[in-house]
Design a protein around this motif. Structure first.
Motif: not given
Length: 189
Positions: A28-51
């Motif tokens: 594999f190659k590593v490639m990075l891009k800046d991404v906003d990692e904010s998430y909606p406050d009402d998501l449960p923990p499992s959905e936050i990681a997937v989101y």
């Protein structure tokens, strides 16, 4: 046996994820891009990681035409409170005091993108810490680098050797990449 016919991009700067991918004998190659990692406050923990993994994947959709792009995000949840990467050493100490003598959950969301399609999943591991003394917490924070890790610890570090009583689920998930589920997802592509 997974036969790698397609190039893979790992969109992560995590040395632990890179190490796990190498251990899976993936090129594999590593490639990075800046991404906003904010998430909606009402998501449960499992959905936050997937989101968040999905947001990272969206940034790479144009790169997934003839390449598999893997993105991931790991969060630690203690009593439904999300413990991200600590802001500083005091924050790390506070997080480890919460985890001491208790159970917490580690969720890793993973997205695989190929030809403009994205498949996402998560894994959950429950981690049980024995009670840590102030001295042990300060030793860990002073001698290891907890600031780049969700929940302020790495299970593969000293603290994982002396504080983790047991886990229920995938060890590699706690390191940041559920390799068993990733392997099955790669086979499905």
């Amino acid at each position: 046996m997974y036969k790698q016919n397609l190039p893979i991009i790992l969109a992560s700067k995590s040395p632990r994820r890179q190490e796990l991918m190498k251990s899976m004998d993936l090129d594999f190659k590593v490639m990075l891009k800046d991404v906003d990692e904010s998430y909606p406050d009402d998501l449960p923990p499992s959905e936050i990681a997937v989101y968040i993994a999905g947001k990272k994947a969206a940034a790479f959709l144009a790169d997934s035409e003839d390449t598999i792009v893997i993105t991931a995000d790991t969060i630690v949840a203690y009593d439904n409170e999300i413990l991200g990467k600590p802001a500083d050493e005091q924050d790390a100490i506070a997080m480890l005091k919460k985890l001491s003598g208790s159970k917490h959950e580690v969720y890793t969301g993973v997205s695989l993108s190929y030809r403009g399609n994205t498949v996402s999943f998560y894994d959950l591991t429950e981690v049980y810490f024995r009670t840590l003394s102030e001295e042990q917490i300060h030793y860990y924070v002073g001698n290891y680098n907890p600031l780049d890790k969700a929940g302020a610890y790495g299970i593969q570090d000293w603290i994982g050797m002396v504080a983790v009583e047991k886990i229920e689920g995938s060890y590699t998930n706690v390191m940041g990449l559920p390799t068993e589920k990733l392997y099955q997802a790669l086979l499905a592509i």
